[in-house]
Design an enzyme around this catalytic site. Structure first.
Site, mmCIF file in Angstrom:
data_model
loop_
_atom_site.group_PDB
_atom_site.id
_atom_site.type_symbol
_atom_site.label_atom_id
_atom_site.label_comp_id
_atom_site.label_asym_id
_atom_site.label_seq_id
_atom_site.Cartn_x
_atom_site.Cartn_y
_atom_site.Cartn_z
ATOM 1 N N GLU A 1 -3.768 144.319 3.568
ATOM 2 C CA GLU A 1 -3.229 145.259 4.544
ATOM 3 C C GLU A 1 -3.824 145.054 5.939
ATOM 4 O O GLU A 1 -5.023 144.760 6.078
ATOM 5 C CB GLU A 1 -3.528 146.703 4.123
ATOM 6 N N SER B 1 -2.328 156.850 4.221
ATOM 7 C CA SER B 1 -2.045 156.314 5.548
ATOM 8 C C SER B 1 -2.423 157.350 6.614
ATOM 9 O O SER B 1 -3.561 157.817 6.648
ATOM 10 C CB SER B 1 -0.579 155.887 5.627
ATOM 11 N N HIS C 1 0.924 148.073 1.422
ATOM 12 C CA HIS C 1 0.427 149.341 1.931
ATOM 13 C C HIS C 1 1.030 150.507 1.136
ATOM 14 O O HIS C 1 2.225 150.552 0.894
ATOM 15 C CB HIS C 1 0.803 149.459 3.407
#
Length: 294
Positions: free
Chosen positions: A232, A136, A262
């Site tokens: 996502e 991320s 995610h």
């Protein structure tokens, strides 16, 4: 797992009043480290963090791992499911607790990542293969760190592993809209808050290449492994990055996984796809380390 997150975590995060409230939601959960992994607190390059390594196996390479959390949340502790898995697969991991926004906006976290890289490199020696990784926001930070190292003329990682990296703070990807309902963790519009927190008080451009590596000159980067979920909101941050990196001559191993949330690797203890993704990434890193050492 996706159903549960979509109906619990996602609406709670969307209702968060500010960065501190959202941080409290994202920092929940306790992970018990496996007994065969040793965790040692450290502070390298002035950045606190921890070494995570096998208690019995020698390491094939050293991995600097940068945790996700939108640049404003999470820590080395929340991301031990990543670091301990890599340690069990023969990698010695240093995970820094870089400074978080909005208290420490861009480029504080990036400066910490670069300082940690140089300090780890100095500690383990130039002959030891090193790689970098992140998920991320940590994936975006790993990319930005490599860009800084390249531009400094410093030694580059042998490879990088990026899990659903946040690469575009401007949010141009279609998946921000088309996966708004399908994504188990984030609404597309809510991702703009991470950009606001990270760029707080800087007046910065969200397309700054060191904040949004999607807009960077990607030439000269090492081989990249990118894993992202098809549902996502951040899917296009990965697929567009892969396309631009390949156009720049970078080797890219991209996998778009179906029906996963995610950063599903965090849940690898009960999500088989999480174990599969991390095992594939571990093999990729060991292969790159062996090629670099040859």
């Amino acid at each position: 797992m996706s159903f549960f997150l979509r109906h619990t975590f996602k609406p709670r995060l969307a209702r968060a009043r500010n960065a501190q409230h959202a941080r409290g939601i994202m920092n929940g959960g306790v992970f018990k480290a496996p007994s065969n992994v040793k965790i040692t607190p450290a502070a390298l390059g002035g950045v606190p963090g921890e070494w995570v390594e096998s208690a019995s196996k020698s390491a094939a390479a050293v991995l600097l791992y940068l945790h996700g959390g939108g640049y404003f949340a999470c820590s080395t502790r929340t991301h031990r499911p990543f670091t301990t898995f890599f340690a069990q697969r023969g990698l010695r991991v240093y995970a820094p607790d870089y400074r978080l926004a909005p208290e420490n906006p861009f480029p504080a976290g990036l400066n910490d990542a670069v300082a940690a890289w140089h300090a780890v490199r100095a500690e383990v020696g130039a002959a030891t293969p090193m790689a970098i990784g992140g998920d991320s926001a940590g994936g975006g930070l790993a990319l930005a760190c490599m860009l800084k190292l390249r531009d400094e003329g410093a030694g580059m990682p042998a490879a990088a592993v990026l899990f659903s990296p946040l690469t575009d703070l401007a949010g141009i990807g279609e998946s921000r809209r088309t996966n708004d309902r399908r994504c188990a963790m984030f609404y597309g519009s809510g991702l703009a808050r991470a950009s606001e927190f990270y760029m707080a008080d800087t007046g910065g451009d969200p397309r700054d290449p060191l904040a949004s590596p999607l807009y960077a000159d990607l030439r000269g980067l090492p081989p990249l492994l990118i894993h992202v979920g098809a549902d996502e909101t951040l899917r296009d941050d990965s697929t567009e990055l892969a396309a631009r990196a390949r156009a720049a001559g970078v080797r890219v191993d991209l996998t778009v996984w179906p029906a996963v949330p995610h950063v599903w690797q965090l849940f690898h203890s009960f999500v088989p796809e999480g174990r599969q993704s991390l095992a594939s990434a571990s093999a990729f890193l060991r292969e790159a380390a062996a090629a670099g050492a040859a």
